[in-house]
Enzyme design. Structure first.
Site, PDB file in Angstrom:
ATOM      1  N   GLY A   1       0.719  -1.256  -0.026  1.00 43.69           N
ATOM      2  CA  GLY A   1      -0.046   0.037   0.227  1.00 43.69           C
ATOM      3  C   GLY A   1       0.873   1.134   0.140  1.00 43.69           C
ATOM      4  O   GLY A   1       2.083   1.020  -0.006  1.00 43.69           O
ATOM      5  N   PRO A   2       0.157   2.512  -0.226  1.00 44.06           N
ATOM      6  CA  PRO A   2       0.958   3.508  -0.335  1.00 44.06           C
ATOM      7  C   PRO A   2       1.653   4.013   0.972  1.00 44.06           C
ATOM      8  O   PRO A   2       1.367   3.430   2.081  1.00 44.06           O
ATOM      9  CB  PRO A   2      -0.118   4.761  -0.496  1.00 44.06           C
ATOM     10  N   PRO A   3       2.657   4.936   0.775  1.00 42.94           N
ATOM     11  CA  PRO A   3       3.418   5.481   2.003  1.00 42.94           C
ATOM     12  C   PRO A   3       2.491   6.018   3.021  1.00 42.94           C
ATOM     13  O   PRO A   3       1.641   6.687   2.727  1.00 42.94           O
ATOM     14  CB  PRO A   3       4.516   6.227   1.427  1.00 42.94           C
ATOM     15  N   GLY A   4       2.939   5.823   4.387  1.00 41.42           N
ATOM     16  CA  GLY A   4       2.205   6.338   5.420  1.00 41.42           C
ATOM     17  C   GLY A   4       0.824   6.063   5.905  1.00 41.42           C
ATOM     18  O   GLY A   4       0.078   6.585   6.482  1.00 41.42           O
TER      19      GLY A   4
ATOM     20  N   GLY B   1       0.431   3.084   7.593  1.00 40.40           N
ATOM     21  CA  GLY B   1       0.425   2.500   8.676  1.00 40.40           C
ATOM     22  C   GLY B   1       1.278   1.041   8.831  1.00 40.40           C
ATOM     23  O   GLY B   1       1.157   0.310   9.901  1.00 40.40           O
ATOM     24  N   LYS B   2       1.983   0.937   7.704  1.00 43.90           N
ATOM     25  CA  LYS B   2       2.645  -0.396   7.531  1.00 43.90           C
ATOM     26  C   LYS B   2       3.547  -0.869   8.621  1.00 43.90           C
ATOM     27  O   LYS B   2       3.641  -1.692   9.231  1.00 43.90           O
ATOM     28  CB  LYS B   2       3.282  -0.565   5.913  1.00 43.90           C
ATOM     29  N   THR B   3       4.490   0.334   8.805  1.00 41.31           N
ATOM     30  CA  THR B   3       5.686   0.104   9.901  1.00 41.31           C
ATOM     31  C   THR B   3       5.127   0.050  11.096  1.00 41.31           C
ATOM     32  O   THR B   3       5.628  -0.600  12.163  1.00 41.31           O
ATOM     33  CB  THR B   3       6.601   1.349   9.358  1.00 41.31           C
TER      34      THR B   3
ATOM     35  N   SER C   1      -6.383   2.429 -18.078  1.00 43.81           N
ATOM     36  CA  SER C   1      -7.474   3.004 -17.413  1.00 43.81           C
ATOM     37  C   SER C   1      -7.953   4.521 -17.948  1.00 43.81           C
ATOM     38  O   SER C   1      -8.886   4.807 -17.501  1.00 43.81           O
ATOM     39  CB  SER C   1      -7.509   2.743 -15.882  1.00 43.81           C
TER      40      SER C   1
ATOM     41  N   LYS D   1      -8.743   5.738  -6.193  1.00 46.60           N
ATOM     42  CA  LYS D   1      -9.332   6.811  -7.479  1.00 46.60           C
ATOM     43  C   LYS D   1     -10.516   7.865  -6.752  1.00 46.60           C
ATOM     44  O   LYS D   1     -10.245   8.867  -6.907  1.00 46.60           O
ATOM     45  CB  LYS D   1      -9.695   6.248  -8.337  1.00 46.60           C
TER      46      LYS D   1
END
Ligand code: ADP
Length: 672
Positions: free
Chosen positions: A251-254, A256-258, A575, A618
């Site tokens: 998923g995109p940065p920021g 919550g993965k880390t 797309s 999107k």
């Protein structure tokens, strides 16, 4: 280097080195290393004793032995996994993300079950009722339990089967508990023992423990204490081997993965290590260089294990899809070797040159674009997608998590500084443009510093209530504008929605017509798929020209130019088909296209609109850019309706199955 004091006098030099060698020898004798490690260290030490300490080789050898002594060959954090506590920690630190939290808890639960199931207990008691009670309680905890009615039967069973723990009554006919314990210790030295007795005296307890019992419990048995004691022993004895696929957060940065990774470690009471794989160019960075190289060092994994000092941390391998393209060696096979419990039992760092067991490490990986991962690696992974946050979600998270966290980190208390919801929304909309929360958190931090300064200058007094004007005043002019809402409508320019690795984005598709001979010019660093979408869109519009009220001769006498600006967006993927087609219809009919209507859809040559991916991202990008309406393919409707209300209400949604059905939604009404 603690072992080597730099001095002018060579005499002292040698003396220090000798004492350093002596102290290493002493340490080697005291600590308990696995046999192979011990013998390598001893061999190296012997070699060093023959070498002149002033030569470089001596220093290299000393560094090597120091690494061996420092590495956590057997040191581990005890397993203290409690699922309720794990859930509480995940919830305390993160809003929402329910499906991710659920999946992680299931993952941990499976491992807890797996752990207890594999733990075998023999219950020995001459009272049938006690035997059955204990067996029932422990079986309910998912341990494998067997029973015996006295020491003799117990020894027979032990001769045939393997157990981890024997729970035995002390007083029994024939072979009693003490005798059983002695025989078990002699014949099955690895098995733990808990003694239970109704005749509890300090003396018997001391004797039991001295005789090698792990624990001593007195009757009447407290069942909770029994359960806890067994759990402690099982956790101490058994490494928490992670079963199942490797988790990969995408998923995109920021988003919550880390931070979820960190919470997983906290929930398990383990150390957390984050290793960025982005741009890794050489296998040696992971595995180290052979010691024959000048300046050789261990690789990152072994260095980190040394730093944390335990062999069972949680290691997050960040951005494994970003391992440098020019990686020397085969990234997939190195990664598999590190991640696969079968292979990482004996991970070989070239510098260390003795296999190191990484199988107790819980590896979590992250990737922005998992599709870029090598197939063998992807097959072993379970992808957990993190997605962008809506404005509403960001506001909630900022209010309850980010703002209090930043306020505390800046030495204030949340009672003293309060951000109004409108202020937070203003930061989200005017000062950040992102899928995740990084910049939002950073801006909140910046505001806290500015407020601190004002407090110190006595310009404001606590409690401070921050509203929209304060945000503008402190952060300066708005950094982002609502492109889609504010740009004027023009013929030939439409708003598209694309999905990139940092989340959804809007793009404008510009078209122009000039005198020529029917050529299509495509610019904006477009990939092949997008170029083909451009061709398809033009052919479709041309083939249906009369339906749209376009003079067919225009095509022969004109060149058509399609340009997609916004330099930093990678432009490929199918797309944009409908966005290009509508831009062309707008251009050739002269009807201006509404900028605040954004769209995404693949186009077939017959004008059908085919489904796209990343609808959630999107929609949120459309909302951020100030669009009023977002158009998607009809086939995406069912999936889209399952999205949360925050997202569904972000913009007005329109689902289309053909280009012709959306023309009037996008284009202004024709001049009468
Ligand atoms: P990533 O690793 O995906 O790039 P991070 O974990 O660094 O993102 O998250 C950025 C910041 O946002 C961190 O301070 C994190 O605690 C916070 N954050 C992200 N998601 C949430 C959430 N759902 N609830 C609370 N805070 C969050």
């Amino acid at each position: 280097m603690a072992w080597f004091k730099k001095t002018e006098e060579t005499e002292t030099h040698v003396e220090n080195d000798n004492s350093a060698l002596t102290s290493i020898r002493q340490t080697l004798e005291q600590i308990h290393l696995p046999a192979q490690v011990q013998s390598t260290a001893e061999k190296e030490l012997k070699r060093l004793e023959q070498i002149d300490p002033s030569v470089a080789e001596f220093t290299i050898g000393m560094n090597y032995i120091q690494l061996i002594l420092d590495l956590p060959w057997t040191q581990r954090t005890p397993n203290t996994l409690d699922l309720d506590q794990a859930e509480a920690i995940l919830d305390r630190e993160h809003a929402g993300l329910q499906h991710i939290k659920d999946r992680i808890l299931e993952y941990l639960a499976t491992n807890v079950v797996f752990l207890s199931q594999a733990f075998r207990i023999l219950v020995v008691d001459d009272e049938q009722i006690t035997r059955e009670n204990i067996s029932h309680i422990l079986s309910k905890e998912k341990y494998q339990v067997q029973t015996a009615q006295d020491g003799t039967e117990a020894m027979d069973i032990l001769a045939e089967h393997t157990f981890d723990l024997v729970i035995t009554d002390l007083k029994m006919e024939r072979v009693d508990g003490m005798e059983l314990m002695e025989r078990v210790k002699q014949e099955k030295p690895g098995v733990e023992i808990i003694l239970i007795t109704g005749y509890a005296t300090v003396d018997t307890a001391v004797n039991a423990l001295r005789g090698g019992a792990a624990h001593y419990l007195s009757k009447p048995l407290n069942l909770d204490v029994l359960k806890r004691t067994v759990k402690d022993i099982s956790q101490r004895r058994q490494p928490m081997r992670m079963a199942g696929p490797i988790l990969c957060f995408t998923g995109p940065p920021g988003t919550g993965k880390t931070s979820i990774g960190r919470s997983v470690a906290a929930a398990m009471g383990r150390q957390f290590i984050r290793l960025s794989m982005g741009g890794l160019r050489d296998e040696a960075e992971l595995r180290g260089h052979r010691r024959t190289y000048a300046g050789a060092m261990p690789g990152r994994i072994i260095s980190e294990m040394r730093r944390v000092g335990v062999n069972n941390p949680v290691i997050m391998l960040d951005e494994i899809d970003k391992i440098g393209q020019d990686f020397r060696g085969d990234p997939a096979s190195v990664m598999l070797e590190v991640l696969d419990p079968e292979q990482n039992k004996a991970f070989l760092d070239y510098y260390l040159d003795i296999p190191f067991d990484l199988s107790d490490v819980l590896f979590i990986t992250t990737a922005n674009m998992p599709e870029n991962l090598p197939k063998p690696l992807l097959d072993r992974m379970e992808i957990l997608p993190f997605s962008s946050y809506s404005v509403e979600e960001k506001k909630r998270i900022a209010l309850h998590y980010l703002a209090p966290k930043q306020i505390r980190q800046h030495g204030q208390s949340p009672e003293h500084i309060h951000f109004s919801e409108a202020a937070l929304e203003c930061i989200i909309k005017d000062y950040t443009r992102e899928a995740g929360l990084r910049n939002l958190e950073r801006e909140i931090g910046a505001l806290c510093r500015k407020i601190n300064r004002r407090i110190l200058k006595k310009e404001v007094t606590t409690p401070v209530e921050l509203n929209v004007e304060d945000v503008h005043d402190l952060l300066g002019p708005a950094r982002f504008m609502s492109e889609a809402a504010q740009a004027g409508n023009l013929p030939g320019v439409t708003t598209g929605l694309v999905w990139t690795e940092s989340g959804g984005q809007i793009i404008f598709i510009e078209t122009a017509r000039m005198r020529g001979n029917g050529q299509l010019i495509l610019t904006g660093s477009l990939g092949d798929v997008l170029r083909e979408s451009g061709q398809t869109a033009l052919s479709y519009v041309r083939s249906q020209a009369s339906q749209f009220g376009i003079d067919e001769t225009i095509f022969e006498q004109s060149d058509i130019h399609v340009h997609i600006p916004a330099g930093n967006i990678p432009k490929d993927g199918p797309s944009a088909g409908i966005t290009i087609a509508i831009a062309l219809i707008s251009l050739l009919t002269g009807r201006p296209a509404k900028r605040d209507v954004a769209m995404s859809g693949e186009l077939s040559l017959s004008g059908r609109v085919l489904p796209v991916s990343g609808v959630r991202e999107k929609i949120l990008a459309a909302q951020q850019a100030g669009a009023r309406v977002a158009i998607f393919p009809k086939q995406n409707e069912r999936m889209a309706k399952t999205l949360e209300d925050d997202v569904l209400n972000a913009v007005e949604l329109y689902f289309a199955d053909s280009v012709s059905s959306v023309i009037d939604v996008v284009l202004e009404a024709p001049e009468p």
